[in-house]
Write a protein that holds these residues in place. Sequence first.
Motif, PDB file in Angstrom:
ATOM      1  N   GLN A   1       4.676-105.859 -35.799  1.00 53.28           N
ATOM      2  CA  GLN A   1       5.668-105.423 -36.768  1.00 53.28           C
ATOM      3  C   GLN A   1       5.001-104.985 -38.072  1.00 53.28           C
ATOM      4  N   ASP A   2       5.811-104.327 -38.915  1.00 57.36           N
ATOM      5  CA  ASP A   2       5.274-103.891 -40.198  1.00 57.36           C
ATOM      6  C   ASP A   2       5.044-105.082 -41.132  1.00 57.36           C
ATOM      7  N   ASP A   3       4.580-104.795 -42.319  1.00 56.67           N
ATOM      8  CA  ASP A   3       4.063-105.849 -43.186  1.00 56.67           C
ATOM      9  C   ASP A   3       5.125-106.791 -43.743  1.00 56.67           C
ATOM     10  N   ASN A   4       6.389-106.392 -43.708  1.00 54.24           N
ATOM     11  CA  ASN A   4       7.423-107.328 -44.158  1.00 54.24           C
ATOM     12  C   ASN A   4       8.414-107.654 -43.052  1.00 54.24           C
TER      13      ASN A   4
ATOM     14  N   ASP B   1      13.379-101.989 -45.432  1.00 57.44           N
ATOM     15  CA  ASP B   1      13.289-101.344 -46.742  1.00 57.44           C
ATOM     16  C   ASP B   1      12.415-100.106 -46.720  1.00 57.44           C
ATOM     17  N   GLY B   2      12.102 -99.600 -45.518  1.00 57.11           N
ATOM     18  CA  GLY B   2      11.283 -98.402 -45.406  1.00 57.11           C
ATOM     19  C   GLY B   2       9.814 -98.662 -45.175  1.00 57.11           C
ATOM     20  N   THR B   3       9.376 -99.898 -45.266  1.00 57.74           N
ATOM     21  CA  THR B   3       7.974-100.226 -45.003  1.00 57.74           C
ATOM     22  C   THR B   3       7.631 -99.958 -43.552  1.00 57.74           C
ATOM     23  N   VAL B   4       6.526 -99.248 -43.302  1.00 58.95           N
ATOM     24  CA  VAL B   4       6.096 -98.989 -41.927  1.00 58.95           C
ATOM     25  C   VAL B   4       4.648 -99.399 -41.678  1.00 58.95           C
TER      26      VAL B   4
ATOM     27  N   PRO C   1       4.935 -95.694 -37.208  1.00 60.35           N
ATOM     28  CA  PRO C   1       6.163 -95.100 -36.689  1.00 60.35           C
ATOM     29  C   PRO C   1       7.008 -94.536 -37.830  1.00 60.35           C
ATOM     30  N   VAL C   2       7.914 -93.642 -37.486  1.00 62.19           N
ATOM     31  CA  VAL C   2       8.931 -93.224 -38.452  1.00 62.19           C
ATOM     32  C   VAL C   2       9.906 -94.389 -38.604  1.00 62.19           C
ATOM     33  N   ASN C   3      10.291 -94.691 -39.828  1.00 67.53           N
ATOM     34  CA  ASN C   3      11.109 -95.873 -40.102  1.00 67.53           C
ATOM     35  C   ASN C   3      12.358 -95.915 -39.228  1.00 67.53           C
ATOM     36  N   ASP C   4      12.545 -97.060 -38.576  1.00 70.23           N
ATOM     37  CA  ASP C   4      13.736 -97.351 -37.764  1.00 70.23           C
ATOM     38  C   ASP C   4      13.916 -96.388 -36.587  1.00 70.23           C
ATOM     39  N   LYS C   5      12.821 -95.841 -36.053  1.00 65.36           N
ATOM     40  CA  LYS C   5      12.938 -94.900 -34.938  1.00 65.36           C
ATOM     41  C   LYS C   5      12.297 -95.417 -33.647  1.00 65.36           C
ATOM     42  N   ASP C   6      11.676 -96.597 -33.691  1.00 64.30           N
ATOM     43  CA  ASP C   6      10.953 -97.066 -32.503  1.00 64.30           C
ATOM     44  C   ASP C   6      11.588 -98.285 -31.852  1.00 64.30           C
ATOM     45  N   GLY C   7      12.827 -98.576 -32.188  1.00 61.36           N
ATOM     46  CA  GLY C   7      13.522 -99.671 -31.529  1.00 61.36           C
ATOM     47  C   GLY C   7      12.994-101.025 -31.977  1.00 61.36           C
ATOM     48  N   GLY C   8      13.267-102.026 -31.158  1.00 64.38           N
ATOM     49  CA  GLY C   8      12.865-103.377 -31.511  1.00 64.38           C
ATOM     50  C   GLY C   8      13.787-103.985 -32.542  1.00 64.38           C
ATOM     51  N   GLU C   9      13.319-105.049 -33.168  1.00 63.44           N
ATOM     52  CA  GLU C   9      14.125-105.737 -34.164  1.00 63.44           C
ATOM     53  C   GLU C   9      14.393-104.793 -35.342  1.00 63.44           C
ATOM     54  N   PRO C  10      15.643-104.640 -35.773  1.00 61.19           N
ATOM     55  CA  PRO C  10      15.945-103.717 -36.874  1.00 61.19           C
ATOM     56  C   PRO C  10      15.092-104.020 -38.109  1.00 61.19           C
ATOM     57  N   GLY C  11      14.445-102.972 -38.618  1.00 64.87           N
ATOM     58  CA  GLY C  11      13.588-103.131 -39.785  1.00 64.87           C
ATOM     59  C   GLY C  11      12.173-103.527 -39.468  1.00 64.87           C
ATOM     60  N   GLY C  12      11.904-103.939 -38.245  1.00 66.38           N
ATOM     61  CA  GLY C  12      10.581-104.451 -37.890  1.00 66.38           C
ATOM     62  C   GLY C  12       9.558-103.389 -37.594  1.00 66.38           C
ATOM     63  N   ASN C  13      10.001-102.195 -37.148  1.00 67.62           N
ATOM     64  CA  ASN C  13       9.103-101.076 -36.859  1.00 67.62           C
ATOM     65  C   ASN C  13       7.917-101.488 -35.990  1.00 67.62           C
ATOM     66  N   ILE C  14       8.198-102.055 -34.817  1.00 65.86           N
ATOM     67  CA  ILE C  14       7.109-102.458 -33.930  1.00 65.86           C
ATOM     68  C   ILE C  14       6.361-101.232 -33.427  1.00 65.86           C
ATOM     69  N   ARG C  15       5.092-101.446 -33.135  1.00 69.47           N
ATOM     70  CA  ARG C  15       4.251-100.370 -32.640  1.00 69.47           C
ATOM     71  C   ARG C  15       3.109-100.951 -31.812  1.00 69.47           C
ATOM     72  N   GLN C  16       2.426-100.062 -31.075  1.00 70.81           N
ATOM     73  CA  GLN C  16       1.214-100.453 -30.363  1.00 70.81           C
ATOM     74  C   GLN C  16       0.020-100.253 -31.285  1.00 70.81           C
ATOM     75  N   VAL C  17      -0.999-101.078 -31.048  1.00 72.19           N
ATOM     76  CA  VAL C  17      -2.204-101.051 -31.876  1.00 72.19           C
ATOM     77  C   VAL C  17      -3.421-101.172 -30.970  1.00 72.19           C
ATOM     78  N   PHE C  18      -4.475-100.420 -31.305  1.00 66.24           N
ATOM     79  CA  PHE C  18      -5.782-100.627 -30.677  1.00 66.24           C
ATOM     80  C   PHE C  18      -6.597-101.580 -31.547  1.00 66.24           C
TER      81      PHE C  18
END
Length: 824
Positions: free
Chosen positions: A542-545, A550-553, A581-598
Amino acid sequence: MPIHRPSATRVAGAAFVAATATAAVVVAPLPAAYATPSTTAVISEAYGGGGNSGATLTNDFVELANRSTTAYPLDGYSVQYLPASASASSLWQVTPLTGSLAPGGSYLVGEGAGTGGTAALPAPDATGSIAMAAGSGTVALVKGTTALTCKTAADCTANPDVVDLLGYGTAVVREGSAAPAATNTASVSRSASLADTDDNSADFTAGTPTPTNSAGQTAGGDGGSGGSGGPTAPGAFRIHDIQGTTRVSPLKGQSVVGVPGIVTAVRTTGSKGYWIQDPTPDADPATSEGLFVFTGSAAPTVSVGDSVLVSGKVTEYYPGTGTQSVTELGSPVSTTLSSGNALPDAVVLDDSTIPDTYTPTAGGGSIEALPLQPAVYSQDFYESIEGMRASVSDARVVGATNTYGEMFVTAKPDERPTPRGGTVYGAYDQQNTGRIEIAAADGSTPTLNVGDELAGTTTGPVDYASFGGYLLAPTAATTGTAVDNGLKPEVTRRQKGNELALATYNVENLDPSDSDDKFTRLAKGVVTNLSSPDIVTLEEIQDDNGATDDGTVSAEATLTKFTAAIRAAGGPKYSWRYVNPVNDKDGGEPGGNIRQVFLFNPKRVSFVDRASATDVSTTAVSVVKDRWTHEAHLSASPGRINPTSTAWNSSRKPLVGEFRFQGRTVFVIANHFNSKGGDDPMHGRFQEPTRSSETQRKLQAQEENAFVDSLLAADPRARIVALGDLNDYEFSDAVKTLTDNGTVLTDLINTLPAAQRYSYVYDGNSQTLDHILTSPSVTHYDYDVVHINSEFADQASDHDPQVVRIDVNKCGSKAYEPKAGDHK
């Protein structure tokens, strides 16, 4: 990642209203003739001595009953009274009625009060002020509220608006001969069978007044569950009549009175209530003899072993979308007749009783109306014993205890066992019918892991929940002895010098607000259990908060904290790459902006960074073939596969990167396909279940397959590893589409023995959601699913990680060769 909802709990009151608000009332046809006995509504009791000197009751009353199995409408009807010897000036007196008369139920009409008597009527269903004579008179149930004008028996019985007629004492207007005279202390009442011969003298007898309302309450009661004022005699219906021979009660939405049963268990947590079972079953194996009585937020006042009569409303409670229902009695009023009674024998659950075939099908439609076949289908078998006591012996745990106090065991120990004690799920037509959930009625479920055991016998009523389907609800006293068989987390070997180790790990919504313990345990999984792979693709960073929208990605703080935990655990100093990710476009917990990471160990492997002139969050990565070296590379590294495609709506976009290891390029694709949210449950009422979420996963698979095709077209010997949480099974259409049935990518889970193909345990099924896929040139590898979470009650994540070790020096000689008919 499936979102878990509580299965054995619900919000009292609100859930009950939701379950009953749409219950249909079946309207019975009106009687066509009244010269013949009524098969529906009848007058069951009349009393005119209320309030008189020496009377106990303060009011007169008329009680109605319903002989049919469907509700009888009373809106616009009336009860009317005529003196025994009507004169020319005598008029029928009228009390209007409303509502309906439940099948087998009672309906109380309170009438005039006197100055005598000490006991009040139970709450009447309708109220009038007619002062009836104690000894003699005529009472009529009339379709309409206009006063009758007939004064003779012949005229009144011939009137089509007269539904039923009672003349008692010296009444001139009557059916046949008059019923016996009543007194200040005696009413006239119809026999318990509600027989109607159209002869009042044959149908009625005089005796002690027993006014009963539609809730089953009697005179002097408080209406409370288990208190006085409950039903005093068995009503027209028993439990098997309520349960019926299909999944939905034939009496749904209707009130029943005086249902007899023995209390077999009490649930004191979550949805409070108790189970009753009829000790005198019928001969039909399809009709259950058990029933749950829902008391809402109120703790039950009955005890196990009580013999009770219960009145209430029959409801079908659906614990979740698409689930089957639980037949219940709501708004109960009960009477305890005796205590300390022996409980009915429990139905034994084992190979000999549970059918191997899972459920009937209805072409994707509801199976609720299908007659139960308990000897053919396991789901029909469990439904046919819903609410009844059942037992399982020496049960092996196949799904560890979760935070809701639920676990899964198997009643069929030889049904597709895994080497570590679970039960593997290997195909849509291979449902494991021996699985059953254990959710203690008193919250006492022991904490156990897969492969542990409930030794001895575990006994409880059969219930049904949104997650897992049918379950046993034992108590601490009826649960077998917990046996810890010592399951340990696995540790994979460390990669050799010439091996590139790549792993995938879903870390379940990780963000800086998570506990230090979670970071520590996930880090230990990477360092100790996975032996510090060279590359780790992480899902659900997830993003940092976290879930703050609040738009944090950015996820820099998340990854800084996680890699520090890995260092603290003795691991390497990992670097990382990802695409915001683009804010709130990748699903998951609302506001969380989950993504894959290497994550990658720069001392072992290097990442090839290629910047893009456009925003890589929304620009599709492409494959470029070098005109001089003829090697393929990416237009951007890291990049994302066609991120604006509708296939990725509200879902994670695959992350693609180029890595170099010992002079060779390896293309890595990190995945997290859309979840199974919205699919029909496997155990639900729609069969076969609709897997609506698979439609999008198949589109995602097509997008990624096309990208892999383009990469292999540019370099048929390209080393490609696609890995991550695909949220689907190895036998699913989505995974088959992604791999092109194994011709483009090899799903390494299929290289394991069938009993070892799992990375996730759900509803007691050990199954595959996480995958590592390799291109044809990856010929020398060692693959391992590392079981550290899914089989344990104490989890750092709900997924198991997995790793592949590739000998890159021995890979790359085999090129992809399209077969005839391939779409490439």
